[in-house]
Design a protein around this motif. Structure first.
Motif, mmCIF file in Angstrom:
data_model
loop_
_atom_site.group_PDB
_atom_site.id
_atom_site.type_symbol
_atom_site.label_atom_id
_atom_site.label_comp_id
_atom_site.label_asym_id
_atom_site.label_seq_id
_atom_site.Cartn_x
_atom_site.Cartn_y
_atom_site.Cartn_z
ATOM 1 N N VAL A 111 5.363 0.051 -8.787
ATOM 2 C CA VAL A 111 5.003 -0.458 -7.461
ATOM 3 C C VAL A 111 5.999 -1.524 -7.019
ATOM 4 C CG1 VAL A 111 3.281 -1.772 -6.170
ATOM 5 C CG2 VAL A 111 2.560 0.089 -7.664
ATOM 6 N N SER A 126 2.412 5.361 -6.855
ATOM 7 C CA SER A 126 2.092 5.094 -8.256
ATOM 8 C C SER A 126 1.230 3.846 -8.336
ATOM 9 C CB SER A 126 3.371 4.905 -9.075
ATOM 10 O OG SER A 126 3.077 4.474 -10.390
ATOM 11 N N SER A 127 0.407 3.789 -9.379
ATOM 12 C CA SER A 127 -0.414 2.606 -9.615
ATOM 13 C C SER A 127 0.170 1.723 -10.707
ATOM 14 C CB SER A 127 -1.844 3.022 -9.989
ATOM 15 O OG SER A 127 -1.825 3.824 -11.167
ATOM 16 N N GLU A 128 1.253 2.164 -11.328
ATOM 17 C CA GLU A 128 1.910 1.370 -12.369
ATOM 18 C C GLU A 128 2.561 0.146 -11.727
ATOM 19 O OE1 GLU A 128 3.242 -0.036 -15.876
ATOM 20 O OE2 GLU A 128 1.928 1.717 -15.605
ATOM 21 N N PRO A 129 2.220 -1.081 -12.174
ATOM 22 C CA PRO A 129 2.741 -2.297 -11.521
ATOM 23 C C PRO A 129 4.259 -2.351 -11.442
ATOM 24 C CG PRO A 129 0.947 -2.855 -12.999
ATOM 25 C CD PRO A 129 1.244 -1.407 -13.224
ATOM 26 N N ASP A 174 0.834 -1.212 0.000
ATOM 27 C CA ASP A 174 0.000 0.000 0.000
ATOM 28 C C ASP A 174 0.861 1.252 0.000
ATOM 29 O OD1 ASP A 174 -2.251 -1.549 -0.001
ATOM 30 O OD2 ASP A 174 -2.646 -1.352 2.157
ATOM 31 N N GLN A 178 1.968 1.721 -3.524
ATOM 32 C CA GLN A 178 0.862 2.093 -4.404
ATOM 33 C C GLN A 178 0.379 3.513 -4.150
ATOM 34 O OE1 GLN A 178 -1.866 -1.114 -3.552
ATOM 35 N NE2 GLN A 178 -1.197 -2.321 -5.329
#
Length: 748
Positions: free
Chosen positions: A533, A527-530, A521, A524
């Motif tokens: 992350v 950033s939400s880019e895998p 968390d 994340q």
């Protein structure tokens, strides 16, 4: 210029030894000398003010004594007389039981064996390690010299009783009744069971305090408190749980497979003790001395003979010592005079020695103790773990050797000619010391267990010792090897058993997944880019592991890191081998991470250099070890660094990472070998190139290669503008065999 002559210290059996970092190998160290010592809490206080660890003539104190001052574990007593005989008898019996278990395992199972192993080892901890607590302090009051106190004897006897209680055949009320009856009460312990389990809990905490200091027991108490009081936390909190009563906790510790008798203790009793016995046999057979002399002979006429000798000695001595600080002291006591004559500043030499010493824990075939736990946790063979460590080890030593070459040219290090015998002649006469190491690999490759492999290698090393009349392993010396080997695991046994408090609490409360979710968390939130992350999670995990390693020994650091941080990496799709090796490397690197950096502190004590600059030099030499784990975690191609994924992936990952390591070495050292000095712009571009190259995806690799080429071109342009740099080379001869002392007036 007249050649200066310096010699190796006389062979007194102090080169190498069966020390293992615990972790690693802060992990189990046999210290034959008691006295002043450093732990993680106070190591950084004894710096250059005390730097004359040397006598006025430049000689060194006994290397074992000096190593003991900078280990994760505190030094133990010297036991003599009847107490020494008792200690020898018990430790030899434990060693023989361990060997018996390899070929004729007890029918009741491994946990039954662990009960007897802990019953033999834990009482010896209280006899071998002083409490360090004195109610009335006097000038002559040193309980480590006077032998065990009445309190020590009481604790030892109590430890024996509480350890053997689960197999006690006598029924006491609803308790006792033998091993099967004890197992049948799992989850429904009798109050007597809880009382004995509580006693073992307290004794293990005290044993950890005596051997490693206060921090690990405090961490264990913190987990114990979390298990007991966690139910009082607001249930909306991610780390809250339903709560456990004290009896449930003791049941999890005392009568489950994840508590005191869990995987960490199983590894200590099945693998580590056998390898420490093997290390003791190998050292007593003269292998440590041979490895140092061979390293010196192999590079005796090269321009960078001094630096190469130190690095090669560290790698070879790692086969008889799983301890970074102990290896640092051993190679430093021998090679520092050579490095001084070559013109190395004390701090730079100290950094080199510390990095080479820590390589002992990172290098096959005898990795640090946590590597055996990896094999058990993942259910793979130890040979497979060795395979995973091979390419990172090569890259680690590539970085160190490149830094040695760069320093030799940038600092104007003088070439030396080491006056010693031919390497081929040494190999012909004493090369048999390598045979037992090769046998370990061969037997593992044939499908045998690591335990059988090391026992066979130990027997072979003992037999081959008769080829050298000075180091024959007579029956008396075999007893000494068994005693030293088992004493070498006293501290790690206490640590591994106490680690069961952490693993059992984590399992019962579900803390691992909850902590992993918090870590993810946090990444994340940025950033939400895998891919981002995963990279951020890896960096946060690396920082957390590094901080954890500053406080607790290597093995405990790995266990905590695996149960807390490992799940976060696994949840993001990282392969289990990559996640485990990531945690392993950062747990080990605590030995070179400021502000404690025990290996660097030990190196500064040997060279007399300033501590903080020595630590920074160590970081520069060990830089690849910090970056390579990130490389094999954040991209699928990075798995090639662990030998996973086919030849194409392995070759690509290895070559690109080697280029990245080389560029980073040039950027950190400010010199391109064969060309000349690199300016600040070229070094910045090179550093960026090295970091980008370690992101093992096609586009970053192409960008990194282009930036590396740009940095090299810039160095060439700078060289053309400034003219060809050159330094006069003056050869000095260093004799490794003639004199026994060197004149302190020649210090540079």
């Amino acid at each position: 210029m007249d050649a200066e002559v310096v010699s190796l210290p006389p062979d007194e059996g102090n080169v190498g030894g069966p020390e293992w970092a615990d972790d690693g190998p802060g992990e189990t160290h046999h210290h034959s000398h008691a006295g002043h010592h450093h732990t993680r809490g106070d190591a950084d206080r004894d710096t250059a003010d005390e730097s004359p660890e040397h006598a006025p003539d430049g000689s060194h104190p006994d290397t074992r004594e000096l190593a003991a001052r900078f280990e994760d574990e505190k030094p133990g007593r010297v036991l003599a007389g009847p107490v020494g005989l008792l200690f020898t008898g018990v430790t030899v019996a434990v060693g023989l039981l361990t060997l018996w278990q390899v070929f004729f395992p007890l029918a009741q199972g491994s946990k039954y064996y662990l009960i007897f192993f802990l019953a033999g080892v834990l009482p010896m901890v209280f006899l071998a390690y002083p409490s360090g607590v004195r109610l009335r302090r006097t000038a002559a009051d040193t309980d480590d010299r006077h032998g065990p106190t009445p309190v020590d004897w009481l604790l030892a006897v109590t430890a024996l009783v509480v350890c053997l209680y689960p197999v006690l055949p006598v029924t006491i009320g609803a308790g006792g009744g033998g091993y099967d009856a004890f197992l049948d009460r799992q989850g429904l312990l009798d109050p007597l069971d809880v009382a004995f389990g509580t006693g073992l809990l307290l004794l293990l905490l005290e044993a950890c305090r005596r051997t490693t200091g206060w921090i690990l027991p405090a961490v264990c108490v913190l987990f114990l408190g979390y298990g007991y009081y966690g139910g009082l936390l607001p249930q909306a909190w991610p780390v809250a749980h339903a709560g456990l009563d004290f009896g449930q906790l003791v049941d999890a510790f005392y009568n489950s497979d994840s508590g005191f008798y869990g995987t960490p203790l199983d590894v200590a009793a099945s693998y580590i003790v056998l390898f420490t016995i093997y290390g003791a046999v190998l050292n007593l057979s003269g292998a440590g001395r041979f490895f140092v002399e061979l390293s010196a002979a192999a590079f005796r006429r090269s321009r960078t003979a001094a630096g190469r000798t130190a690095v090669a000695s560290g790698f070879l001595l790692g086969t008889v010592s799983g301890s970074g600080a102990a290896t640092t002291v051993s190679i430093g006591a021998v090679t520092w005079p050579i490095l001084r004559r070559a013109g190395y500043p004390a701090e730079r030499a100290g950094g080199m020695l510390a990095a080479a010493g820590v390589g002992a824990i990172l290098s096959p075939p005898t990795l640090g103790a946590a590597a055996f736990i990896i094999a058990e946790y993942l259910g793979v063979s130890y040979l497979q773990v060795l395979g995973w460590a091979t390419v990172p080890t090569i890259l680690y030593y590539l970085g160190i050797l490149l830094s040695v070459e760069i320093d030799a040219r940038r600092s104007g290090v003088r070439p030396v000619v080491i006056d010693t015998g031919s390497a081929w002649r040494l190999l012909a006469r004493f090369g048999y010391h390598f045979l037992s190491l090769l046998v370990i690999i061969l037997v593992l490759a044939l499908g045998a267990s690591a335990m059988r492999a090391v026992v066979i290698a130990t027997v072979l090393a003992a037999v081959l010792s008769f080829l050298d009349r000075r180091h024959r392993l007579t029956p008396a010396r075999l007893v000494e090897a068994l005693r030293d080997g088992v004493r070498g695991v006293l501290a790690v046994t206490a640590v591994c058993a106490a680690a069961g408090i952490i693993t059992a609490t984590t399992t019962k409360t579900g803390l691992g997944p909850q902590a992993a979710a918090l870590l993810i968390d946090g990444a994340q939130a940025v950033s939400s880019e895998p891919a981002v992350v995963l990279a951020l999670t890896a960096v946060l995990a690396a920082v957390a592991l590094s901080l954890l390693g500053l406080a607790v020994p290597v093995t405990a650091s790995f266990v905590i890191g695996w149960v807390i941080i490992g799940p976060a990496l696994l949840n993001l799709g990282v392969e289990a081998p990559a996640a485990a090796m990531f945690v392993f490397y950062f747990a080990v690197l605590s030995e070179v991470s400021p502000p404690t950096a025990l290996a660097a502190v030990a190196a500064a004590a040997v060279t007399g250099g300033r501590l903080v600059p020595t630590m920074w030099q160590t970081l520069r030499y060990a830089l690849p070890a910090y970056l390579i784990p990130l490389a094999f975690v954040i991209t699928p191609t990075g798995l090639g660094l662990l030998g996973i994924g086919g030849a194409g992936r392995i070759v690509t990952a290895g070559l690109v990472s080697a280029l990245g390591v080389a560029v980073l070495a040039v950027a950190a050292g400010g010199w391109l070998p064969g060309v000349g000095p690199a300016g600040v712009p070229e070094r910045i571009v090179g550093a960026i190139a090295g970091l980008v190259l370690l992101w093992l995806e096609p586009l970053p690799m192409a960008i990194g290669a282009a930036l590396a080429a740009l940095a090299v071109a810039g160095v060439y342009v700078r060289r053309g503008a400034a003219g060809h740099p050159g330094r006069p080379a003056v050869e000095e001869s260093v004799d490794l065999g003639e004199e026994r002392e060197w004149d302190g007036s020649t210090r540079g």
